[in-house]
Write a protein that holds these residues in place. Sequence first.
Motif, PDB file in Angstrom:
ATOM      1  N   ARG A   1     -56.709 -48.153  -7.986  1.00  0.00           N
ATOM      2  CA  ARG A   1     -57.849 -47.825  -8.831  1.00  0.00           C
ATOM      3  C   ARG A   1     -57.559 -48.297 -10.255  1.00  0.00           C
ATOM      4  NH1 ARG A   1     -60.583 -42.050 -10.547  1.00  0.00           N
ATOM      5  NH2 ARG A   1     -58.727 -41.941 -11.871  1.00  0.00           N
ATOM      6  N   LEU A   2     -58.477 -49.096 -10.766  1.00  0.00           N
ATOM      7  CA  LEU A   2     -58.393 -49.548 -12.152  1.00  0.00           C
ATOM      8  C   LEU A   2     -59.277 -48.669 -13.026  1.00  0.00           C
ATOM      9  CD1 LEU A   2     -58.679 -53.433 -11.684  1.00  0.00           C
ATOM     10  CD2 LEU A   2     -56.641 -51.969 -11.565  1.00  0.00           C
ATOM     11  N   SER A   3     -58.838 -48.465 -14.267  1.00  0.00           N
ATOM     12  CA  SER A   3     -59.610 -47.693 -15.232  1.00  0.00           C
ATOM     13  C   SER A   3     -59.823 -48.532 -16.490  1.00  0.00           C
ATOM     14  CB  SER A   3     -58.875 -46.410 -15.615  1.00  0.00           C
ATOM     15  OG  SER A   3     -58.640 -45.596 -14.495  1.00  0.00           O
ATOM     16  N   CYS A   4     -60.964 -48.326 -17.118  1.00  0.00           N
ATOM     17  CA  CYS A   4     -61.271 -49.007 -18.373  1.00  0.00           C
ATOM     18  C   CYS A   4     -61.905 -47.991 -19.310  1.00  0.00           C
ATOM     19  CB  CYS A   4     -62.217 -50.179 -18.138  1.00  0.00           C
ATOM     20  SG  CYS A   4     -62.791 -50.973 -19.666  1.00  0.00           S
ATOM     21  N   ALA A   5     -61.175 -47.640 -20.354  1.00  0.00           N
ATOM     22  CA  ALA A   5     -61.658 -46.685 -21.331  1.00  0.00           C
ATOM     23  C   ALA A   5     -62.259 -47.427 -22.518  1.00  0.00           C
ATOM     24  CB  ALA A   5     -60.522 -45.786 -21.796  1.00  0.00           C
ATOM     25  N   ALA A   6     -63.489 -47.053 -22.877  1.00  0.00           N
ATOM     26  CA  ALA A   6     -64.191 -47.694 -23.992  1.00  0.00           C
ATOM     27  C   ALA A   6     -64.109 -46.830 -25.245  1.00  0.00           C
ATOM     28  CB  ALA A   6     -65.658 -47.934 -23.628  1.00  0.00           C
ATOM     29  N   SER A   7     -64.182 -47.497 -26.404  1.00  0.00           N
ATOM     30  CA  SER A   7     -64.076 -46.780 -27.682  1.00  0.00           C
ATOM     31  C   SER A   7     -65.426 -46.256 -28.166  1.00  0.00           C
ATOM     32  CB  SER A   7     -63.467 -47.706 -28.746  1.00  0.00           C
ATOM     33  OG  SER A   7     -64.281 -48.852 -28.934  1.00  0.00           O
ATOM     34  N   VAL A   8     -66.500 -46.563 -27.415  1.00  0.00           N
ATOM     35  CA  VAL A   8     -67.819 -46.041 -27.747  1.00  0.00           C
ATOM     36  C   VAL A   8     -68.398 -45.384 -26.503  1.00  0.00           C
ATOM     37  CG1 VAL A   8     -68.204 -47.826 -29.478  1.00  0.00           C
ATOM     38  CG2 VAL A   8     -69.037 -48.176 -27.143  1.00  0.00           C
ATOM     39  N   THR A   9     -69.460 -44.627 -26.685  1.00  0.00           N
ATOM     40  CA  THR A   9     -70.082 -44.003 -25.520  1.00  0.00           C
ATOM     41  C   THR A   9     -70.621 -45.072 -24.581  1.00  0.00           C
ATOM     42  OG1 THR A   9     -71.829 -42.521 -24.774  1.00  0.00           O
ATOM     43  CG2 THR A   9     -72.231 -43.702 -26.822  1.00  0.00           C
ATOM     44  N   ILE A  10     -70.234 -44.996 -23.338  1.00  0.00           N
ATOM     45  CA  ILE A  10     -70.604 -46.067 -22.409  1.00  0.00           C
ATOM     46  C   ILE A  10     -72.092 -46.053 -22.082  1.00  0.00           C
ATOM     47  CG2 ILE A  10     -68.293 -46.292 -21.462  1.00  0.00           C
ATOM     48  CD1 ILE A  10     -69.202 -44.732 -19.014  1.00  0.00           C
ATOM     49  N   LEU A  11     -72.773 -44.975 -22.366  1.00  0.00           N
ATOM     50  CA  LEU A  11     -74.221 -44.940 -22.141  1.00  0.00           C
ATOM     51  C   LEU A  11     -74.952 -45.851 -23.119  1.00  0.00           C
ATOM     52  CD1 LEU A  11     -74.805 -41.157 -21.396  1.00  0.00           C
ATOM     53  CD2 LEU A  11     -74.823 -43.064 -19.786  1.00  0.00           C
ATOM     54  N   SER A  12     -74.276 -46.233 -24.216  1.00  0.00           N
ATOM     55  CA  SER A  12     -74.881 -47.150 -25.177  1.00  0.00           C
ATOM     56  C   SER A  12     -74.596 -48.611 -24.852  1.00  0.00           C
ATOM     57  CB  SER A  12     -74.363 -46.838 -26.583  1.00  0.00           C
ATOM     58  OG  SER A  12     -72.980 -47.137 -26.688  1.00  0.00           O
ATOM     59  N   ILE A  13     -73.788 -48.843 -23.823  1.00  0.00           N
ATOM     60  CA  ILE A  13     -73.395 -50.192 -23.424  1.00  0.00           C
ATOM     61  C   ILE A  13     -74.316 -50.659 -22.301  1.00  0.00           C
ATOM     62  CG2 ILE A  13     -71.567 -51.642 -22.487  1.00  0.00           C
ATOM     63  CD1 ILE A  13     -69.553 -49.722 -23.767  1.00  0.00           C
ATOM     64  N   ASN A  14     -74.944 -51.804 -22.501  1.00  0.00           N
ATOM     65  CA  ASN A  14     -75.929 -52.305 -21.547  1.00  0.00           C
ATOM     66  C   ASN A  14     -75.324 -52.468 -20.151  1.00  0.00           C
ATOM     67  OD1 ASN A  14     -78.397 -53.404 -20.626  1.00  0.00           O
ATOM     68  ND2 ASN A  14     -77.599 -55.456 -20.924  1.00  0.00           N
TER      69      ASN A  14
END
Length: 114
Positions: A19-32
């Motif tokens: 399982r790979l994980s990718c943590a974003a520095s912004v809320t992912i709901l704002s990412i298209n």
Amino acid sequence: QVQLVESGGGLVQPGGSLRLSCAASVTILSINTMGWYRQAPGKQRELVATITSGGWPNYADSVKGRFTISRDTSKNTVYLQMSTLKPEDTAVYYCYANFRRPYWGQGTQVTVSS
């Protein structure tokens, strides 16, 4: 600006799972769109799976039925569950985010070998 931090790569035997994980520095709901691409030695980077801000997944034909993309919006993290891995899945896997422009993670190596 979006920072993407991947984790979870490694060496696995054929038929195994990772399982790979990718943590974003912004809320992912704002990412298209977020997702995963991969690049094997000597080959072009190719799409593996994506997920839209609305939660709709999309998969490359080569991974359908074996890989699952998901997300945890409370952790701003996207996951790629990879099962029934094959040697041809060996590649560097990159997290991707389309947030006004493309952003890429640093990549994580996945090696499928006995």
